[in-house]
Each structure stands twice: as C-alpha cells, then as structure tokens.
Design an enzyme around this catalytic site. Sequence first.
Site, PDB file in Angstrom:
ATOM      1  N   LYS A 155       1.315  -1.183  -0.459  1.00 25.13           N
ATOM      2  CA  LYS A 155      -0.013  -0.023  -0.052  1.00 25.13           C
ATOM      3  C   LYS A 155       0.705   1.373  -0.024  1.00 25.13           C
ATOM      4  O   LYS A 155       1.395   1.957   1.118  1.00 25.13           O
ATOM      5  CB  LYS A 155      -0.779  -0.431   1.658  1.00 25.13           C
ATOM      6  CG  LYS A 155      -2.085   0.752   0.977  1.00 25.13           C
ATOM      7  CD  LYS A 155      -3.240   0.572   2.085  1.00 25.13           C
ATOM      8  CE  LYS A 155      -4.402   1.350   2.567  1.00 25.13           C
ATOM      9  NZ  LYS A 155      -5.341   1.474   0.971  1.00 25.13           N
TER      10      LYS A 155
HETATM   11  N1  PMP Z   1      -7.769  -2.522  -3.417  1.00 29.18           N
HETATM   12  C1  PMP Z   1      -7.545  -0.607  -3.224  1.00 29.18           C
HETATM   13  C2  PMP Z   1      -6.954  -0.370  -4.589  1.00 29.18           C
HETATM   14  C3  PMP Z   1      -7.353  -0.159  -1.827  1.00 29.18           C
HETATM   15  O1  PMP Z   1      -6.871   0.869  -1.548  1.00 29.18           O
HETATM   16  C4  PMP Z   1      -8.417  -1.061  -0.790  1.00 29.18           C
HETATM   17  C5  PMP Z   1      -7.985  -0.335   0.606  1.00 29.18           C
HETATM   18  N2  PMP Z   1      -7.496  -0.333   1.650  1.00 29.18           N
HETATM   19  C6  PMP Z   1      -8.003  -1.953  -0.744  1.00 29.18           C
HETATM   20  C7  PMP Z   1      -8.502  -2.587  -2.305  1.00 29.18           C
HETATM   21  C8  PMP Z   1      -9.291  -2.712  -0.074  1.00 29.18           C
HETATM   22  O2  PMP Z   1      -8.059  -2.733   1.096  1.00 29.18           O
HETATM   23  P1  PMP Z   1      -8.824  -2.936   2.521  1.00 29.18           P
HETATM   24  O3  PMP Z   1     -10.321  -4.290   2.688  1.00 29.18           O
HETATM   25  O4  PMP Z   1      -7.529  -3.785   3.446  1.00 29.18           O
HETATM   26  O5  PMP Z   1      -8.968  -1.736   2.925  1.00 29.18           O
END
Ligand code: PMP
Length: 307
Positions: A155
């Site tokens: 991320k």
């Molecule tokens: N994909 C992207 C690009 C994101 O930014 C997110 C949000 N964090 C997600 C998927 C979903 O991830 P999570 O369920 O861990 O929030």
Amino acid sequence: MSTYAYFRGEIVPLGEAKIGVMNHTFNYGTGVFEGVRGYWNEDEQQLYLFRLKEHYERMQRSCRILTMALPFDIPKLIEVTVELVRRNEHREDCYVRPLAYKDSELIGVRLHSLPDEFLIYTAPFGKYLPPGGGIRCCTSSWRRIDDNAIPGRAKVTGLYVNSALSKSEAMLDGYDEAIVLTHSGFVSEGSAENIFIVVDGKLITPPASENILVGVTRNTVIQLAKEEAGIETIERSIARTELYSADEVILTGSAAEVTPVGEIDRRPIGNGGVGPVATRLQELYSRVVRGQVDRYAEWCTPVYTKE
Ligand code: PMP
C-alpha cells in the site's frame, strides 16, 4: 474531533504534526500507509478498531517491499494506535491512518539510506461510497499498475495516483466508482476496493497475481461467507464481460465496507438492485465490525476501558 496525532515518537497536537516541503515522501511518493476503521457501538459505549492487527501485518509487508522499517512490533503499534484514538475521544465511526515515510529532505530518487519515520492521525468518517441500492460503476480506461512497476500488494502512497486517475475519470463521467483491469485485460479491482462476482451462488474474486491489494475486508468477506453462509469463494481470473453477466457484483474495502454494484458500463447487474448474497454479507459485516458477533470478537480492538 481529532485533536492529536502520533508524530516523531509522541502524541502531539495535530497542528504541530507538520512535514516540510522538501520531504522525500511528499516529493516522490515513497511512503506506505494503512486505512483502518473505528466503529462506534452505541449500546456498549465502546469504539472498536477493526482488524488492526491484520492492517499492521500488511503494513509490515508493504514496508519490507519498500525496504522500510516500522518503529515497533505489532503489539506496540496497536498500543500506540489505541492510545491516540482514545486521546482523540472519538465517539463516532472514525478512520485511522498510520503512515510510514522517508523523513529526509534529500533531493534524489531512491529508497536506501534514508531515515524512516512513522505517524498516525485519525478523523471522524462516514460512508465512503453512496449507500442504498447498488452503485454505478464503469470500466476504467486506466489500467492497474503492474507488480513489476509499482507492487500493488504494497500500500504505497505513490501508487494511489493510479487510483486517483481512475476514480476521477469515473466520477466526472457520472459514475460512483471505477473498475480497473490489468494490462492483460482481466479484472483487477476497484480504485480502492477489491471485487467479487456471484455466479451460481458462489463468490469469485481475482487472485493476488492480478495486481490487487490483498484486502483485509476481502479476507473478512471470504471467511464470513464460508463460515456463516456456507458460500465458497473461488480465486481465479475474471474477464471483463463476466462482470456484465454475473448475478451480483460486490466491492469490499475498509472504507467501502461491503458495497453492492447495481450497474457496470450501463448494464444492470442481476436485476439492478441489491442481490441476496450482498444483502447477507452486508448484514453480517455490519454486526461483526461493531463487535456484535462474539465469534469474531478478536477482530475488534476496544479503545475505551470499561469500568
Ligand atoms: N484495493 C485498493 C487499491 C485499496 O486502496 C483498498 C483499500 N485499502 C482495497 C483494495 C481494500 O483493502 P482493505 O479491505 O484492506 O481496506
């Protein structure tokens, strides 16, 4: 109310948590972050941080990819986060943003031999996507960035230009959200959500190899679907046109929670409303995150100590 931030090793007034214009991460996008939701439980007068441990585990993995180090182990990161949220006295749903960044004003693009820093801030937070019936999506003209360009499983702050391009294109064209394809043309994910389709009562979702961020909510939904509703999830590549013919399409994310999609590229999905699988998962998810299902209590970190 968000009065304080965790900044350079201590909790300080938010207004004092400032980074200079020459900061490396501000200039080059060399940071990693997380987005965690806090859920207010009115009956218990308690705030629960949802799957904080799993978010920090992912943050550690993101850091490893960017050759960064977090200042503490996970129990201590959780302790510091809870302390900050408590100091901010949130008594409403909120969002928690931990961010690791390069605390350097060096001009020059690189990752190595630069000091790492870590901060956390929090904010009240409501719905991210429009609630109610299914949202309207388009397939983005932008492609999800490849693992060998910027690793999507990490991320990384700079990676979010890709999300911003696709989200703005979608919204300015009158849609709620973008669905982004890989360079090979398979479905990757939403601009900030993972994606599931429902076909013949089964969930199908793209595997990690489709350059997705492996979502905490994705994992939660896979587990809840299996354990609570007996629904299996198949991880496999999904072609764009499978979206159009699916019985249901569902987006998941910490911000987006469980959001049904009613329309993609002007084609209604299923009957265009909210399908039975989405309804079931939304109902389950909303109880689990507020600490109302004992079986999943370990996913919910309480912020306030009870008398
Ligand atoms: N994909 C992207 C690009 C994101 O930014 C997110 C949000 N964090 C997600 C998927 C979903 O991830 P999570 O369920 O861990 O929030």
